[in-house]
Design a protein around this motif. Structure first.
Motif, PDB file in Angstrom:
ATOM      1  N   GLU A 262       0.958  -1.130   0.014  1.00 41.58           N
ATOM      2  CA  GLU A 262       0.132   0.026   0.053  1.00 41.58           C
ATOM      3  C   GLU A 262       0.867   1.195   0.047  1.00 41.58           C
ATOM      4  O   GLU A 262       1.640   1.356   0.913  1.00 41.58           O
ATOM      5  N   ILE A 263       0.765   2.082  -1.044  1.00 45.11           N
ATOM      6  CA  ILE A 263       1.764   3.239  -1.117  1.00 45.11           C
ATOM      7  C   ILE A 263       0.913   4.379  -1.601  1.00 45.11           C
ATOM      8  O   ILE A 263       0.639   4.367  -2.701  1.00 45.11           O
ATOM      9  N   PRO A 264       0.481   5.338  -0.876  1.00 44.72           N
ATOM     10  CA  PRO A 264      -0.175   6.392  -1.204  1.00 44.72           C
ATOM     11  C   PRO A 264       0.623   7.192  -2.159  1.00 44.72           C
ATOM     12  O   PRO A 264       1.813   7.320  -1.782  1.00 44.72           O
ATOM     13  N   TYR A 265       0.462   7.442  -3.120  1.00 45.69           N
ATOM     14  CA  TYR A 265       1.126   8.050  -4.148  1.00 45.69           C
ATOM     15  C   TYR A 265       0.663   9.452  -4.582  1.00 45.69           C
ATOM     16  O   TYR A 265      -0.454   9.857  -4.103  1.00 45.69           O
ATOM     17  N   PHE A 266       1.239  10.496  -5.402  1.00 45.44           N
ATOM     18  CA  PHE A 266       0.979  11.568  -5.415  1.00 45.44           C
ATOM     19  C   PHE A 266       0.253  11.822  -6.752  1.00 45.44           C
ATOM     20  O   PHE A 266       1.054  11.456  -7.808  1.00 45.44           O
ATOM     21  N   SER A 267      -0.849  12.605  -7.083  1.00 47.09           N
ATOM     22  CA  SER A 267      -1.418  12.784  -8.195  1.00 47.09           C
ATOM     23  C   SER A 267      -0.740  13.950  -8.782  1.00 47.09           C
ATOM     24  O   SER A 267      -0.289  15.113  -8.133  1.00 47.09           O
ATOM     25  N   ILE A 268      -0.686  14.099 -10.243  1.00 48.20           N
ATOM     26  CA  ILE A 268       0.158  15.348 -10.696  1.00 48.20           C
ATOM     27  C   ILE A 268      -1.097  16.304 -10.837  1.00 48.20           C
ATOM     28  O   ILE A 268      -2.419  16.067 -10.441  1.00 48.20           O
ATOM     29  N   LEU A 269      -0.631  17.677 -11.159  1.00 45.83           N
ATOM     30  CA  LEU A 269      -1.557  18.712 -11.352  1.00 45.83           C
ATOM     31  C   LEU A 269      -1.805  18.824 -12.873  1.00 45.83           C
ATOM     32  O   LEU A 269      -0.853  18.798 -13.597  1.00 45.83           O
ATOM     33  N   PRO A 270      -3.432  19.273 -13.134  1.00 47.31           N
ATOM     34  CA  PRO A 270      -4.467  19.247 -12.373  1.00 47.31           C
ATOM     35  C   PRO A 270      -4.605  18.005 -11.921  1.00 47.31           C
ATOM     36  O   PRO A 270      -4.580  17.030 -12.570  1.00 47.31           O
ATOM     37  N   LYS A 407      -9.436 -17.441  -8.264  1.00 51.20           N
ATOM     38  CA  LYS A 407      -8.639 -18.029  -9.236  1.00 51.20           C
ATOM     39  C   LYS A 407      -6.964 -17.490  -8.901  1.00 51.20           C
ATOM     40  O   LYS A 407      -6.163 -17.949  -9.715  1.00 51.20           O
ATOM     41  N   LYS A 408      -6.828 -16.873  -7.813  1.00 51.89           N
ATOM     42  CA  LYS A 408      -5.571 -16.336  -7.409  1.00 51.89           C
ATOM     43  C   LYS A 408      -4.828 -15.670  -8.457  1.00 51.89           C
ATOM     44  O   LYS A 408      -3.498 -15.742  -8.720  1.00 51.89           O
ATOM     45  N   ILE A 409      -5.767 -14.708  -8.947  1.00 56.97           N
ATOM     46  CA  ILE A 409      -5.035 -13.825  -9.844  1.00 56.97           C
ATOM     47  C   ILE A 409      -4.521 -12.500  -9.285  1.00 56.97           C
ATOM     48  O   ILE A 409      -5.072 -11.925  -8.422  1.00 56.97           O
ATOM     49  N   LYS A 410      -3.329 -12.029  -9.846  1.00 58.13           N
ATOM     50  CA  LYS A 410      -2.751 -10.779  -8.991  1.00 58.13           C
ATOM     51  C   LYS A 410      -3.782  -9.460  -9.447  1.00 58.13           C
ATOM     52  O   LYS A 410      -4.241  -9.477 -10.713  1.00 58.13           O
ATOM     53  N   VAL A 411      -3.869  -8.564  -8.558  1.00 59.56           N
ATOM     54  CA  VAL A 411      -4.882  -7.431  -8.533  1.00 59.56           C
ATOM     55  C   VAL A 411      -3.862  -6.256  -8.163  1.00 59.56           C
ATOM     56  O   VAL A 411      -3.185  -6.198  -6.904  1.00 59.56           O
ATOM     57  N   ILE A 412      -3.799  -5.156  -9.076  1.00 60.88           N
ATOM     58  CA  ILE A 412      -3.438  -3.929  -8.514  1.00 60.88           C
ATOM     59  C   ILE A 412      -4.574  -2.884  -8.615  1.00 60.88           C
ATOM     60  O   ILE A 412      -5.307  -2.795  -9.878  1.00 60.88           O
ATOM     61  N   LEU A 413      -4.892  -2.294  -7.611  1.00 57.97           N
ATOM     62  CA  LEU A 413      -6.066  -1.510  -7.547  1.00 57.97           C
ATOM     63  C   LEU A 413      -5.325  -0.178  -7.206  1.00 57.97           C
ATOM     64  O   LEU A 413      -4.592   0.086  -6.391  1.00 57.97           O
ATOM     65  N   SER A 414      -5.905   1.136  -7.825  1.00 59.62           N
ATOM     66  CA  SER A 414      -5.610   2.319  -7.775  1.00 59.62           C
ATOM     67  C   SER A 414      -6.529   3.327  -8.124  1.00 59.62           C
ATOM     68  O   SER A 414      -7.602   2.877  -8.526  1.00 59.62           O
ATOM     69  N   GLU A 508      -7.105  15.338  -2.491  1.00 55.25           N
ATOM     70  CA  GLU A 508      -6.894  15.271  -4.077  1.00 55.25           C
ATOM     71  C   GLU A 508      -5.543  14.621  -4.436  1.00 55.25           C
ATOM     72  O   GLU A 508      -5.682  13.886  -5.375  1.00 55.25           O
ATOM     73  N   MET A 509      -4.520  14.943  -3.823  1.00 56.71           N
ATOM     74  CA  MET A 509      -3.261  14.591  -4.221  1.00 56.71           C
ATOM     75  C   MET A 509      -2.578  13.280  -3.675  1.00 56.71           C
ATOM     76  O   MET A 509      -1.908  12.737  -4.481  1.00 56.71           O
ATOM     77  N   ILE A 510      -2.916  12.955  -2.436  1.00 56.58           N
ATOM     78  CA  ILE A 510      -2.264  11.791  -1.905  1.00 56.58           C
ATOM     79  C   ILE A 510      -3.342  10.608  -1.853  1.00 56.58           C
ATOM     80  O   ILE A 510      -4.341  10.545  -1.187  1.00 56.58           O
ATOM     81  N   ILE A 511      -3.132   9.906  -2.782  1.00 56.98           N
ATOM     82  CA  ILE A 511      -4.139   8.802  -3.205  1.00 56.98           C
ATOM     83  C   ILE A 511      -3.461   7.549  -3.250  1.00 56.98           C
ATOM     84  O   ILE A 511      -2.266   7.196  -3.239  1.00 56.98           O
ATOM     85  N   PRO A 512      -4.295   6.336  -3.148  1.00 59.64           N
ATOM     86  CA  PRO A 512      -3.669   4.862  -2.814  1.00 59.64           C
ATOM     87  C   PRO A 512      -3.440   4.140  -4.002  1.00 59.64           C
ATOM     88  O   PRO A 512      -4.065   4.295  -5.324  1.00 59.64           O
ATOM     89  N   PHE A 513      -2.280   3.403  -4.094  1.00 62.31           N
ATOM     90  CA  PHE A 513      -1.860   2.408  -4.652  1.00 62.31           C
ATOM     91  C   PHE A 513      -1.670   1.094  -3.994  1.00 62.31           C
ATOM     92  O   PHE A 513      -1.151   1.085  -2.965  1.00 62.31           O
TER      93      PHE A 513
END
Length: 519
Positions: A262-270, A407-414, A508-513
């Motif tokens: 879990e890495i909160p990453y930063f959205s670009i502007l806008p 089915k043990k499938i890899k999932v990336i959610l963001s 708005e800017m610090i969001i989940p990965f």
């Protein structure tokens, strides 16, 4: 102090007088009966706050009594007392929705603790939560005086979200006003941090002291997963998902997955779909997209949907990194589109990469602005989170995740960006070609007070398209939203307290990965 009424059903109730006296001295009123039928009769006659049921009573057993009381008064907490530790009895009692159970021999303190856990839980939790936040309040406030980096800001925001969710669960919410003031203070300081550092991050890509940004996500986090083995990967973007909304739905997902990363990453502007999400799929900043993909990029002043070419952006990015793999892209706006994905899962598993974009949360924020009923349903952040939770609980997305977990499938959610509840108007003047977004403006000859806004006078330094020679961008901070002087009061009344995005705030800017591993 409130006195609670307890019903205790046990065929040896006379032997329990020491326990009853102990609880009476602690402030509880006890009614004792010696059979399940008597317990039912008392429940019909009186109201009780909690019921103790002996599991092994002659005649109507504790389990049978439990079932009938639950039909009669389903909300009364029931504590089962049993001599048996047999698994089937415990499962039957738990299945019938007991609230707790005690195994004989019991002692008075066990009984007292069981009662407190049920009857005084809310009060105890409220007191503990408020006290703990008061202790953390000072630490958070002092951190604003430090020279914080992006990791420190992520930690601060995580703490604020944690306390927001915790205090919202308390009975009196007495510390919520204090927390709201601290969140405001945090956003004031976060804006200063972005103002001081954002331009440097973009123009010094080798600088290690910066967060992962939107355009780097696929390269840094998705591509490595594609190279681990031959198994398919599902990359899911839930548009407009704030970090606090993620923390609300995380417990549902936790039934099927462990959070591997879990890495909160930063959205670009806008912080908008047209910029941030296109940056994710293209792997480029907006000015680069405008130059290198002029056939599918649209500026603010151009007609047409700004996010209609995400699949093409992604295909070009993958080819740029030498990834000639089989992939699919599905955008889900309506329930039927989500169901279609589920029906087609078997075929999707033949692809190396499957991208799913869910637009519901973004649609919810727009609907809340435009629809009176949705405003009533979601007047504030907790209610807004609750609507997100309700949607997710019954969504095709959750059904899809369940199937992928099996089915043990890899999932990336963001997500691409968050949203902020806009409360304060900020006057700005622009010509008719100025864009309509409430949290950022792009145009020429913009007129505004430079306080509380970030001005990109030279858009190229912010890697933003320069539509005209004199074009500039202006980003609102904290909870401000831009309003024109014309028809000002009507405009402010309509948009105040709506959830908007495009500007600079923690929300708005610090969001989940999130990287999920099936259990």
């Amino acid at each position: 102090m409130q006195r609670y009424n307890i019903l205790w059903a046990d065929d040896e109730i006379d032997l329990l007088k020491p326990y009853i006296m102990f609880l009476t001295n602690k402030g509880y009123d006890i009614t004792g009966v010696n059979s399940g039928s008597d317990a039912l009769e008392k429940c019909e006659e009186e109201n009780f706050d909690v019921i103790f049921l002996d599991e092994n009573m002659p005649g109507m057993s504790g389990i049978e009594t439990l079932a009938q009381i639950k039909q009669l008064k389903p909300n009364i907490p029931i504590i089962m007392i049993t001599k048996s530790e047999e698994e089937n009895i415990m499962e039957e009692a738990i299945g019938a929705k007991i609230d707790d159970y005690l195994i004989k021999p019991i002692n008075p303190n066990q009984v007292l603790l069981a009662v407190k856990k049920i009857l005084d839980k809310k009060r105890i939790v409220s007191e503990k939560t408020n006290h703990s936040y008061q202790q953390d309040f000072q630490k958070i406030s002092m951190a604003f005086f430090d020279d914080m980096d992006h990791n420190d800001w992520v930690d601060i925001y995580k703490k604020l979200v944690y306390w927001d969710l915790e205090i919202n669960e308390t009975e009196n919410k007495s510390m919520m006003e204090v927390l709201d003031m601290q969140k405001t203070e945090a956003n004031v300081n976060f804006f200063k941090f972005i103002k001081d550092n954002y331009e440097r991050w973009l123009n010094n890509p080798d600088d290690q002291d910066r967060p992962m940004l939107s355009h780097e996500m696929v390269r840094e986090k998705v591509l490595p997963e594609l190279q681990v083995d031959d198994d398919p990967v599902f990359f899911i973007i839930v548009d407009n998902l704030r970090y606090d909304q993620w923390k609300m739905i995380e417990p549902i997902i936790a039934d099927y997955y462990t959070v591997e990363e879990e890495i909160p990453y930063f959205s670009i502007l806008p912080t908008t779909t047209a910029y941030a999400r296109n940056a994710i799929f293209s792997g480029m900043m907006p000015s680069e997209m405008a130059k290198r993909h002029s056939d599918i990029w649209l500026n603010d002043d151009e007609e047409g949907g700004k996010n209609n070419h995400e699949d093409e952006f992604l295909e070009r990015q993958l080819k740029r990194y030498g990834q000639n793999l089989k992939m699919s892209y599905n955008k889900i706006i309506h329930v039927n589109q989500g169901k279609h994905v589920i029906e087609n899962i078997h075929n999707l598993l033949n692809n190396k990469l499957n991208v799913l974009v869910y637009n519901f949360v973004d649609m919810l924020s727009h609907a809340r602005t435009d629809t009176v009923m949705i405003r009533e349903l979601a007047p504030d952040e907790p209610a807004y989170r609750s609507l997100t939770y309700s949607w997710f609980s019954h969504s095709p997305l959750l059904d899809t995740l369940k199937i992928l977990a099996e089915k043990k499938i890899k999932v990336i959610l963001s997500t691409d960006h968050g949203t902020v509840r806009s409360k304060r108007p900020y006057k700005i003047i622009g010509d008719r070609n100025t864009n309509t977004n409430l949290r950022y403006k792009q145009g020429k000859n913009l007129s505004f007070d430079k306080k509380n806004v970030l001005v990109a006078q030279d858009p190229e330094r912010f890697f933003l398209p320069k539509v005209n020679v004199s074009s500039s961008y202006v980003f609102a901070s904290e909870d401000y939203f831009f309003a024109y002087p014309n028809n000002y009061n009507h405009y402010v009344k309509y948009y105040k307290d709506t959830f908007q995005h495009g500007g600079i705030s923690l929300e708005e800017m610090i969001i989940p990965f999130i990287k999920l591993k099936a259990k």
